[in-house]
Write a protein that holds these residues in place. Structure first.
Motif, PDB file in Angstrom:
ATOM      1  N   ILE A  54      12.731  26.309 -38.810  1.00 17.78           N
ATOM      2  CA  ILE A  54      14.084  26.440 -39.384  1.00 17.78           C
ATOM      3  C   ILE A  54      14.869  27.505 -38.621  1.00 17.78           C
ATOM      4  CG2 ILE A  54      15.372  27.167 -41.440  1.00 17.78           C
ATOM      5  CD1 ILE A  54      14.170  24.379 -41.710  1.00 17.78           C
ATOM      6  N   LEU A  55      14.225  28.622 -38.315  1.00 18.30           N
ATOM      7  CA  LEU A  55      14.904  29.669 -37.556  1.00 18.30           C
ATOM      8  C   LEU A  55      15.306  29.158 -36.176  1.00 18.30           C
ATOM      9  CD1 LEU A  55      15.884  32.585 -37.354  1.00 18.30           C
ATOM     10  CD2 LEU A  55      13.657  33.154 -36.380  1.00 18.30           C
ATOM     11  N   ALA A  56      14.444  28.387 -35.534  1.00 19.10           N
ATOM     12  CA  ALA A  56      14.773  27.843 -34.211  1.00 19.10           C
ATOM     13  C   ALA A  56      15.979  26.910 -34.293  1.00 19.10           C
ATOM     14  CB  ALA A  56      13.564  27.107 -33.640  1.00 19.10           C
ATOM     15  N   ALA A  57      16.035  26.078 -35.330  1.00 20.78           N
ATOM     16  CA  ALA A  57      17.170  25.164 -35.494  1.00 20.78           C
ATOM     17  C   ALA A  57      18.464  25.933 -35.742  1.00 20.78           C
ATOM     18  CB  ALA A  57      16.901  24.192 -36.637  1.00 20.78           C
ATOM     19  N   VAL A  58      18.412  26.936 -36.607  1.00 16.60           N
ATOM     20  CA  VAL A  58      19.606  27.733 -36.898  1.00 16.60           C
ATOM     21  C   VAL A  58      20.022  28.527 -35.664  1.00 16.60           C
ATOM     22  CG1 VAL A  58      20.459  29.666 -38.290  1.00 16.60           C
ATOM     23  CG2 VAL A  58      19.198  27.820 -39.376  1.00 16.60           C
ATOM     24  N   ALA A  59      19.048  29.083 -34.950  1.00 16.40           N
ATOM     25  CA  ALA A  59      19.367  29.836 -33.729  1.00 16.40           C
ATOM     26  C   ALA A  59      19.999  28.918 -32.685  1.00 16.40           C
ATOM     27  CB  ALA A  59      18.109  30.497 -33.174  1.00 16.40           C
ATOM     28  N   GLY A  60      19.503  27.680 -32.582  1.00 20.96           N
ATOM     29  CA  GLY A  60      20.093  26.723 -31.650  1.00 20.96           C
ATOM     30  C   GLY A  60      21.527  26.394 -32.013  1.00 20.96           C
ATOM     31  N   ALA A  61      21.766  26.185 -33.312  1.00 22.05           N
ATOM     32  CA  ALA A  61      23.128  25.897 -33.768  1.00 22.05           C
ATOM     33  C   ALA A  61      24.051  27.086 -33.507  1.00 22.05           C
ATOM     34  CB  ALA A  61      23.122  25.541 -35.255  1.00 22.05           C
ATOM     35  N   PHE A  62      23.574  28.288 -33.798  1.00 23.33           N
ATOM     36  CA  PHE A  62      24.386  29.484 -33.554  1.00 23.33           C
ATOM     37  C   PHE A  62      24.620  29.685 -32.056  1.00 23.33           C
ATOM     38  CE2 PHE A  62      24.379  30.525 -37.897  1.00 23.33           C
ATOM     39  CZ  PHE A  62      25.211  31.606 -38.097  1.00 23.33           C
ATOM     40  N   ALA A  63      23.625  29.378 -31.233  1.00 19.84           N
ATOM     41  CA  ALA A  63      23.793  29.513 -29.785  1.00 19.84           C
ATOM     42  C   ALA A  63      24.871  28.551 -29.290  1.00 19.84           C
ATOM     43  CB  ALA A  63      22.470  29.247 -29.078  1.00 19.84           C
TER      44      ALA A  63
ATOM     45  N   VAL B 211      27.420  27.287 -31.105  1.00 13.80           N
ATOM     46  CA  VAL B 211      28.722  27.769 -31.588  1.00 13.80           C
ATOM     47  C   VAL B 211      29.138  29.029 -30.832  1.00 13.80           C
ATOM     48  CG1 VAL B 211      29.944  28.695 -33.601  1.00 13.80           C
ATOM     49  CG2 VAL B 211      28.483  26.711 -33.857  1.00 13.80           C
ATOM     50  N   GLY B 212      28.172  29.836 -30.442  1.00 14.94           N
ATOM     51  CA  GLY B 212      28.490  31.032 -29.672  1.00 14.94           C
ATOM     52  C   GLY B 212      28.965  30.719 -28.266  1.00 14.94           C
ATOM     53  N   SER B 213      28.508  29.614 -27.711  1.00 14.65           N
ATOM     54  CA  SER B 213      28.897  29.278 -26.342  1.00 14.65           C
ATOM     55  C   SER B 213      30.117  28.360 -26.266  1.00 14.65           C
ATOM     56  CB  SER B 213      27.719  28.628 -25.606  1.00 14.65           C
ATOM     57  OG  SER B 213      27.373  27.415 -26.214  1.00 14.65           O
ATOM     58  N   VAL B 214      30.368  27.578 -27.314  1.00 14.43           N
ATOM     59  CA  VAL B 214      31.527  26.674 -27.342  1.00 14.43           C
ATOM     60  C   VAL B 214      32.507  27.225 -28.384  1.00 14.43           C
ATOM     61  CG1 VAL B 214      32.311  24.322 -27.729  1.00 14.43           C
ATOM     62  CG2 VAL B 214      30.077  24.730 -26.687  1.00 14.43           C
ATOM     63  N   ASP B 215      33.571  27.825 -27.914  1.00 14.56           N
ATOM     64  CA  ASP B 215      34.519  28.540 -28.774  1.00 14.56           C
ATOM     65  C   ASP B 215      35.275  27.590 -29.706  1.00 14.56           C
ATOM     66  OD1 ASP B 215      36.206  30.354 -29.926  1.00 14.56           O
ATOM     67  OD2 ASP B 215      37.175  30.982 -28.056  1.00 14.56           O
ATOM     68  N   PRO B 216      35.131  27.773 -31.025  1.00 10.71           N
ATOM     69  CA  PRO B 216      35.865  26.920 -31.962  1.00 10.71           C
ATOM     70  C   PRO B 216      37.352  27.271 -32.052  1.00 10.71           C
ATOM     71  CG  PRO B 216      34.463  28.445 -33.156  1.00 10.71           C
ATOM     72  CD  PRO B 216      34.186  28.647 -31.700  1.00 10.71           C
TER      73      PRO B 216
ATOM     74  N   ARG C  95      34.518  29.521 -36.759  1.00 13.64           N
ATOM     75  CA  ARG C  95      35.134  30.701 -36.129  1.00 13.64           C
ATOM     76  C   ARG C  95      34.436  31.982 -36.586  1.00 13.64           C
ATOM     77  NH1 ARG C  95      41.017  28.626 -37.463  1.00 13.64           N
ATOM     78  NH2 ARG C  95      39.713  27.539 -38.942  1.00 13.64           N
ATOM     79  N   SER C  96      34.033  31.983 -37.859  1.00  9.43           N
ATOM     80  CA  SER C  96      33.289  33.120 -38.389  1.00  9.43           C
ATOM     81  C   SER C  96      31.948  33.267 -37.676  1.00  9.43           C
ATOM     82  CB  SER C  96      33.072  32.934 -39.898  1.00  9.43           C
ATOM     83  OG  SER C  96      32.228  33.926 -40.398  1.00  9.43           O
ATOM     84  N   ALA C  97      31.238  32.154 -37.490  1.00 16.89           N
ATOM     85  CA  ALA C  97      29.944  32.191 -36.801  1.00 16.89           C
ATOM     86  C   ALA C  97      30.114  32.645 -35.354  1.00 16.89           C
ATOM     87  CB  ALA C  97      29.282  30.819 -36.857  1.00 16.89           C
ATOM     88  N   HIS C  98      31.162  32.144 -34.687  1.00 18.48           N
ATOM     89  CA  HIS C  98      31.418  32.530 -33.296  1.00 18.48           C
ATOM     90  C   HIS C  98      31.656  34.039 -33.186  1.00 18.48           C
ATOM     91  CE1 HIS C  98      32.655  31.860 -29.148  1.00 18.48           C
ATOM     92  NE2 HIS C  98      33.676  32.669 -29.387  1.00 18.48           N
TER      93      HIS C  98
ATOM     94  N   GLU D  63      39.310  27.224 -29.554  1.00 21.25           N
ATOM     95  CA  GLU D  63      39.982  26.318 -28.626  1.00 21.25           C
ATOM     96  C   GLU D  63      39.949  24.916 -29.231  1.00 21.25           C
ATOM     97  OE1 GLU D  63      38.135  26.560 -24.804  1.00 21.25           O
ATOM     98  OE2 GLU D  63      38.292  28.743 -24.751  1.00 21.25           O
ATOM     99  N   SER D  64      41.089  24.260 -29.237  1.00 24.69           N
ATOM    100  CA  SER D  64      41.159  22.940 -29.869  1.00 24.69           C
ATOM    101  C   SER D  64      40.402  21.896 -29.056  1.00 24.69           C
ATOM    102  CB  SER D  64      42.619  22.517 -30.041  1.00 24.69           C
ATOM    103  OG  SER D  64      43.225  22.391 -28.770  1.00 24.69           O
ATOM    104  N   GLY D  65      39.902  20.896 -29.773  1.00 32.03           N
ATOM    105  CA  GLY D  65      39.245  19.778 -29.133  1.00 32.03           C
ATOM    106  C   GLY D  65      37.731  19.862 -29.065  1.00 32.03           C
ATOM    107  N   HIS D  66      37.162  20.999 -29.395  1.00 38.47           N
ATOM    108  CA  HIS D  66      35.708  21.135 -29.313  1.00 38.47           C
ATOM    109  C   HIS D  66      34.996  20.670 -30.585  1.00 38.47           C
ATOM    110  CE1 HIS D  66      35.677  23.117 -25.465  1.00 38.47           C
ATOM    111  NE2 HIS D  66      36.575  23.988 -25.877  1.00 38.47           N
ATOM    112  N   TYR D  67      35.634  20.837 -31.718  1.00 41.72           N
ATOM    113  CA  TYR D  67      35.023  20.499 -33.003  1.00 41.72           C
ATOM    114  C   TYR D  67      36.007  19.657 -33.811  1.00 41.72           C
ATOM    115  CZ  TYR D  67      31.843  24.307 -31.800  1.00 41.72           C
ATOM    116  OH  TYR D  67      30.937  25.114 -31.165  1.00 41.72           O
TER     117      TYR D  67
END
Length: 164
Positions: free
Chosen positions: A45-54, A56-61, A87-90, A63-67
């Motif tokens: 679970i931690l690996a999945a959450v870390a992957g999701a956060f990684a 979101v951290g690398s693809v800026d929300p 945006r909060s997570a980023h 900027e329009s068009g990413h999400y």
């Protein structure tokens, strides 16, 4: 002669048999020891959450068009409790706690709550104890009330500070 007695007769011929199970191991070949199996789920679970956060951290929300846009916001113009969560997570990932709270305070509190529950889960799994969080219905109603109040206030003119 029963199955248990036949099992005891196997071994070195003394009738003592041999120990089939070793401590901390299952008697099935290829299965990991108990502690490793117990830790697999919280670590997964931690690996999945870390992957999701990684991601979101690398693809800026910001900027329009990413999400995709929130469907409730798009259809009604009303901010849901999750609006601003990406945006909060980023901001949280980049260490800007102020911007994370401004984007979505509830989500930011949720990150810390997740970390606390995950830590408790890991410790209990390490000790071989199940994670049981038995909350009375009043707590669930309380969480729902906080989310509802947060949603209503952030959509009113005086609560614009809670809007992303």
């Amino acid at each position: 002669m029963g199955a248990l007695e036949r099992r005891k007769d196997r071994g070195d011929g003394t009738g003592q048999g041999h120990q089939v199970d070793r401590p901390g191991r299952k008697d099935q070949v290829g299965r990991p020891p108990g502690r490793v199996r117990r830790l697999a789920t919280p670590i997964g679970i931690l690996a999945a959450v870390a992957g999701a956060f990684a991601y979101v951290g690398s693809v800026d929300p910001n900027e329009s068009g990413h999400y995709p846009v929130c469907p409730l916001l798009k259809l009604t113009g009303v901010l849901c409790p999750g609006c601003g969560g990406l945006r909060s997570a980023h901001a949280f990932i980049h260490g800007d706690l102020g911007a994370a709270l401004e984007a979505n305070a509830i989500a930011t509190v949720g990150y810390f709550l997740f970390a606390a529950v995950w830590g408790l889960w890991l410790v209990r799994a390490w000790r071989g104890q199940p994670l049981r969080i038995g909350l009375a219905p009043v707590w669930w109603w309380g969480v729902g009330a906080v989310l509802l109040i947060f949603t209503v206030v952030r959509n009113l003119p005086f609560g614009s500070a809670l809007a992303p």
